[in-house]
Design a protein around this motif. Structure first.
Motif, PDB file in Angstrom:
ATOM      1  N   ILE A 554       6.268  -8.522   3.337  1.00  0.00           N
ATOM      2  CA  ILE A 554       6.371  -8.403   1.876  1.00  0.00           C
ATOM      3  C   ILE A 554       5.020  -8.728   1.235  1.00  0.00           C
ATOM      4  CG2 ILE A 554       7.397  -9.470  -0.167  1.00  0.00           C
ATOM      5  CD1 ILE A 554      10.028  -9.643   1.387  1.00  0.00           C
ATOM      6  N   ASN A 555       4.305  -9.729   1.755  1.00  0.00           N
ATOM      7  CA  ASN A 555       2.950 -10.006   1.270  1.00  0.00           C
ATOM      8  C   ASN A 555       2.050  -8.794   1.458  1.00  0.00           C
ATOM      9  OD1 ASN A 555       3.123 -13.375   2.590  1.00  0.00           O
ATOM     10  ND2 ASN A 555       3.622 -12.656   0.547  1.00  0.00           N
ATOM     11  N   ARG A 556       2.179  -8.134   2.593  1.00  0.00           N
ATOM     12  CA  ARG A 556       1.343  -6.954   2.865  1.00  0.00           C
ATOM     13  C   ARG A 556       1.681  -5.799   1.935  1.00  0.00           C
ATOM     14  NH1 ARG A 556       2.860  -8.541   8.472  1.00  0.00           N
ATOM     15  NH2 ARG A 556       1.081  -9.713   9.288  1.00  0.00           N
ATOM     16  N   GLU A 557       2.918  -5.718   1.489  1.00  0.00           N
ATOM     17  CA  GLU A 557       3.304  -4.652   0.561  1.00  0.00           C
ATOM     18  C   GLU A 557       2.563  -4.772  -0.769  1.00  0.00           C
ATOM     19  OE1 GLU A 557       7.917  -3.857   2.052  1.00  0.00           O
ATOM     20  OE2 GLU A 557       7.530  -5.063   0.276  1.00  0.00           O
ATOM     21  N   MET A 558       2.034  -5.953  -1.081  1.00  0.00           N
ATOM     22  CA  MET A 558       1.345  -6.187  -2.351  1.00  0.00           C
ATOM     23  C   MET A 558      -0.175  -6.170  -2.185  1.00  0.00           C
ATOM     24  SD  MET A 558       3.853  -9.316  -3.553  1.00  0.00           S
ATOM     25  CE  MET A 558       3.014  -9.586  -5.107  1.00  0.00           C
ATOM     26  N   SER A 559      -0.670  -5.738  -1.023  1.00  0.00           N
ATOM     27  CA  SER A 559      -2.089  -5.847  -0.703  1.00  0.00           C
ATOM     28  C   SER A 559      -2.980  -4.961  -1.574  1.00  0.00           C
ATOM     29  CB  SER A 559      -2.316  -5.475   0.766  1.00  0.00           C
ATOM     30  OG  SER A 559      -3.688  -5.442   1.083  1.00  0.00           O
ATOM     31  N   THR A 560      -4.178  -5.475  -1.839  1.00  0.00           N
ATOM     32  CA  THR A 560      -5.187  -4.695  -2.563  1.00  0.00           C
ATOM     33  C   THR A 560      -5.606  -3.457  -1.779  1.00  0.00           C
ATOM     34  OG1 THR A 560      -6.016  -6.699  -3.631  1.00  0.00           O
ATOM     35  CG2 THR A 560      -7.509  -4.827  -3.560  1.00  0.00           C
ATOM     36  N   SER A 561      -5.470  -3.499  -0.466  1.00  0.00           N
ATOM     37  CA  SER A 561      -5.931  -2.381   0.366  1.00  0.00           C
ATOM     38  C   SER A 561      -5.132  -1.101   0.151  1.00  0.00           C
ATOM     39  CB  SER A 561      -5.872  -2.767   1.852  1.00  0.00           C
ATOM     40  OG  SER A 561      -4.528  -2.951   2.280  1.00  0.00           O
ATOM     41  N   TRP A 562      -3.991  -1.159  -0.561  1.00  0.00           N
ATOM     42  CA  TRP A 562      -3.210   0.055  -0.837  1.00  0.00           C
ATOM     43  C   TRP A 562      -3.792   0.849  -1.997  1.00  0.00           C
ATOM     44  CZ3 TRP A 562      -0.643   1.076   3.169  1.00  0.00           C
ATOM     45  CH2 TRP A 562       0.091   0.126   3.871  1.00  0.00           C
ATOM     46  N   ARG A 563      -4.785   0.315  -2.708  1.00  0.00           N
ATOM     47  CA  ARG A 563      -5.358   1.058  -3.848  1.00  0.00           C
ATOM     48  C   ARG A 563      -5.892   2.414  -3.381  1.00  0.00           C
ATOM     49  NH1 ARG A 563      -7.141  -0.973  -8.945  1.00  0.00           N
ATOM     50  NH2 ARG A 563      -5.973  -2.865  -9.433  1.00  0.00           N
TER      51      ARG A 563
END
Length: 790
Positions: A554-563
């Motif tokens: 869930i933390n990874r779902e909010m990652s900046t790297s998805w921009r």
């Protein structure tokens, strides 16, 4: 000094400005005399039709001092249609640049011949070519003692590398191509040195899924094997560690990267396949991960390490689209709490966790509020977001108190963006290095007041960008106008009273960055996943096997790297949700077919199956009648029983029922957690009640009576026959006859046994007595038209 407002303070102090102006006039006088003797300016204009490109691939030393020899190498390429004859490559030294904006202007027009100016270094330091054919590239190397460059006062000089020659259309010597770069000149230690903090970011994209194996090791599953490529020798992350180990930098690390590499180093990790299966990771990559971690541990020893929240959550997306979704901020707090533990476990160093770093340092009031909500009291911003409005003639120190006990640590935008773009070509990288050094020296020349400055480059530099960064830092740290400092020290330095502390409003947030944010729907999906996880965790005896991998996912779902990767982000969230749904479905009710009741009371079994590897409990099974006036369960409309099942087993739970009337009744079985939440899908089945009537009992009783009478008649007949035989045969005959009841072979005995068997099979029993328990580990569903236990 008026130009200071164009980009966070650019003008020099008055004393140094006049000193530079005098130096420029002295240096330019001989040049002006030489220019008056030139035939015309036509050669510069002629270059447009016979362009030659010049690339400066290396310049050493980047910041020379007295006694050094400057070596410049690169290539010249004839891009025109005519051969260049009598070609020669030389150097031009221009006047000192007196502002940071002047450096920007030179960089923007670094290859324009029309603006060429400066004094030509003597012919002795030229390299000549007999001819330069169209499309041909020639390598050159020029070595010039620094004292031959006629450098004057300290400062930044424009250095031009020119290609001059003749063509068939222009039969006189002319400049056909040029490449401008910068030559920082500070031969002795500056009276006041700038304290410079350079962030060295160690981050990557999301690599691990929420899936783990069923064994004790919980083998992790990766999206792909891209992380191994970054860690391998020559890879991006490998070079970041190799280059950074010798630099005075502050390491900024995403704990998720460390957790992912550590999982790979342990071994037995798996790679997700397109068909939903997975394949084992290679042993070679396991060794690569171990070597990289060992190298990183040595590199950060004794250095400052800043840990971002786990998976580097996108603070701007959360502030703009997530705060209205319940529970979103709690994930940021959770990611912050786990960060220090992860870094300390893997790297054996204690990191700082009180810094927040929004994307590109772009801040507004909502971002600042979110950034500090999880405990960070220092936010890394950037000067193109927190712009100066006070008209300062210099760049102020980085630290700015912005209220509420929060400090904005403002990175210089020019220095922080110096290494963006494609730096794979040596010429581009060299220009970036020289421009960075020029801006740094010019910044130091602005005032005699010592300042603390921050450089916060892009989050994930490429290998070529990292190489350029390292080259610039080595030159800076070996130079004479800057000294290194940790981020914590910079954030605590005394702020400039004239620096701005006003945080922009949300409307000032760049639209280009806003378009890349995670949407509100992403946070709504994350909230659904969390609700599913909360319901699932309460039934588990070992919650860590599920809560830890899904919490980190869930933390990874909010990652900046998805921009900029919205489709990939959506796919990742969907995968996490689907896997959690699959796990929760491993504890379920077995479907049940129609059940028949042929009496007033009976027991109905309902089977619960647990296909997890761990036991489950804290569950309640409810069986409810839709028509309690016809069929009661446990004496009322519904009944509940607690359920506890071992891993990999099933259990039949029995409910006592009582029928009040004949007919079909729908019954629903549903699992609940102890806090009252429905768990899993309900199972509904029909119960058909066929109550036994008095008429049927009368018929059965009459049949039994006839059997009794028939048996009595046969017994009487045998007794009479035996008596007759006794009268005819004399004493003792009856005792030895075949019809004696004690004789095992007597036909009368056989008849009695058969009658007794018939009565035992068909005679009335106890319909309400329960049969033995259903096997506790049987997962098989009830058969069609099954009869319940009675």
């Amino acid at each position: 000094m008026a130009e200071a407002a164009d980009f966070q303070g650019t003008s020099a102090s008055p004393a140094r400005w006049w000193l530079r102006r005098a130096g420029a006039l002295l240096t330019g006088a001989p040049l002006l005399a030489g220019l008056l003797q030139l035939p015309a300016a036509a050669p510069a204009q002629a270059a447009s039709s016979d362009a030659v490109s010049v690339s400066v691939d290396s310049l050493s030393p980047s910041a020379p001092t007295d006694g050094d020899t400057l070596t410049v190498s690169g290539t010249v390429t004839n891009n025109g249609k005519r051969t260049v004859t009598q070609a020669h490559v030389g150097l031009q030294v221009g006047s000192p640049l007196t502002s940071r904006s002047a450096i920007d202007s030179v960089a923007r027009h670094s290859d324009e011949v029309q603006g060429a100016s400066g004094s030509q270094v003597g012919d002795k330091y030229e390299e000549k070519f007999a001819k330069l054919a169209p499309g041909v590239a020639e390598h050159f190397t020029l070595s010039v003692p620094v004292d031959k460059l006629d450098l004057g006062a300290d400062g930044v000089y424009e250095l031009g590398v020119t290609l001059s020659g003749q063509t068939s259309a222009r039969s006189w010597d002319q400049v056909l191509g040029i490449r401008r770069t910068f030559l920082p000149w500070q031969p002795s230690d500056a009276d006041t040195k700038t304290k410079t903090t350079f962030l060295w970011p160690l981050l990557s994209t999301v690599h691990m899924t929420a899936k783990t194996g069923a064994g004790d090791l919980q083998t992790p599953e990766f999206l792909d094997d891209d992380l191994a490529e970054e860690l391998a020798p020559g890879g991006r992350l490998a070079q970041m560690v190799e280059l950074g180990k010798d630099l005075d930098v502050t390491w900024v690390i995403d704990p998720d990267l460390l957790a992912s590499v550590d999982a790979m180093a342990v071994g037995n990790y798996r790679i997700q396949a397109a068909d939903g299966t997975s394949t084992p990771g290679s042993r070679e990559n396991e060794a690569v991960a171990k070597r990289w971690l060992a190298g990183l541990q040595k590199a950060v020893a004794g250095k400052e390490v800043v840990a971002l929240p786990f998976a580097d959550p996108d603070l701007a997306s959360l502030a703009h689209n997530g705060t209205s979704v319940t529970g979103s901020l709690s994930h940021l707090k959770d990611a912050t709490d786990v960060a220090a533990t992860t870094v300390k476990t893997v790297l054996h160093v204690t990191p700082s966790t009180d810094f927040a770093w929004p994307v590109n340092g772009a801040v507004d009031r909502s971002i600042m509020k979110v950034a500090t909500s999880a405990g960070a009291d220092r936010v890394i911003a950037r000067s193109d977001s927190l712009q100066e409005t006070g008209g300062l003639p210099y760049t102020p120190s980085a630290a700015r108190p912005v209220g509420g006990g929060t400090t904005a640590v403002v990175a210089d935008a020019r220095l922080s963006t110096a290494f963006q773009g494609d730096l794979t070509k040596a010429g581009t990288a060299t220009l970036a290095v020289q421009r960075f050094l020029a801006q740094s020296l010019e910044l130091n020349e602005q005032t005699d007041k010592q300042r603390s400055l921050l450089v916060a480059p892009q989050r994930m530099p490429t290998a070529s960008q990292a190489q350029a960064m390292a080259a610039a830092l080595k030159a800076l740290q070996g130079g004479t106008w800057s000294q290194s400092q940790d981020l914590t020290a910079t954030s605590k330095d005394k702020p400039d009273p004239g620096a701005t502390t006003r945080i922009p409003s949300a409307s000032a947030y760049p639209s280009s960055l806003r378009r890349q944010q995670l949407p509100r729907t992403a946070y709504e999906q994350i909230a659904r996943t969390q609700d599913m996880l909360d319901s699932f965790r309460v039934i588990l005896t070992d919650q860590s096997r599920v809560v830890t991998p899904f919490g980190r996912a869930i933390n990874r779902e909010m990652s900046t790297s998805w921009r900029g990767r919205g489709g990939a982000a959506e796919g990742y969230r969907g995968g996490v949700e689907a896997w959690l749904d699959e796990l929760t479905d491993q504890v379920k009710l077995i479907d049940k077919s129609e059940t028949k009741l042929s009496g007033r009371s009976a027991t109905i079994p309902v089977t619960v199956q647990n296909n997890l590897v761990q036991p489950v409990g804290h569950l309640v099974l409810r069986l409810e009648s839709t028509m309690p006036t016809r069929l009661e369960i446990g004496g009322k409309a519904y009944s509940e029983q607690r359920v506890e099942i071992s891993g990999g087993h099933s259990q039949s739970v029995k409910f006592t029922t009582s029928a009040n009337a004949n007919g079909r009744v729908a019954v629903t079985a549903q699992l609940y957690t102890q806090d009252g939440r429905a768990y899993g899908d309900p199972v509904t089945f029909d119960v058909k009640v066929t109550e036994v009537t008095p008429t049927v009992m009368l018929v059965i009783g009459g049949g039994v009576l006839l059997l009794v009478l028939a048996g009595f008649r046969m017994y009487t007949h045998r007794k009479r026959a035996a008596a007759r035989q006794a009268d005819e045969g004399g004493p003792g005959t009856a005792a030895e006859g075949p019809d004696e009841p004690g004789n095992p072979g007597a036909p009368g005995d056989r008849l009695t046994e058969e009658s007794d068997c018939a009565a035992g099979a068909d005679g009335p029993g106890q319909p309400s007595d329960p049969a033995p328990d259903t096997a506790p580990e049987s997962p098989d569903p009830s058969g069609t038209g099954e009869r319940v236990d009675r």
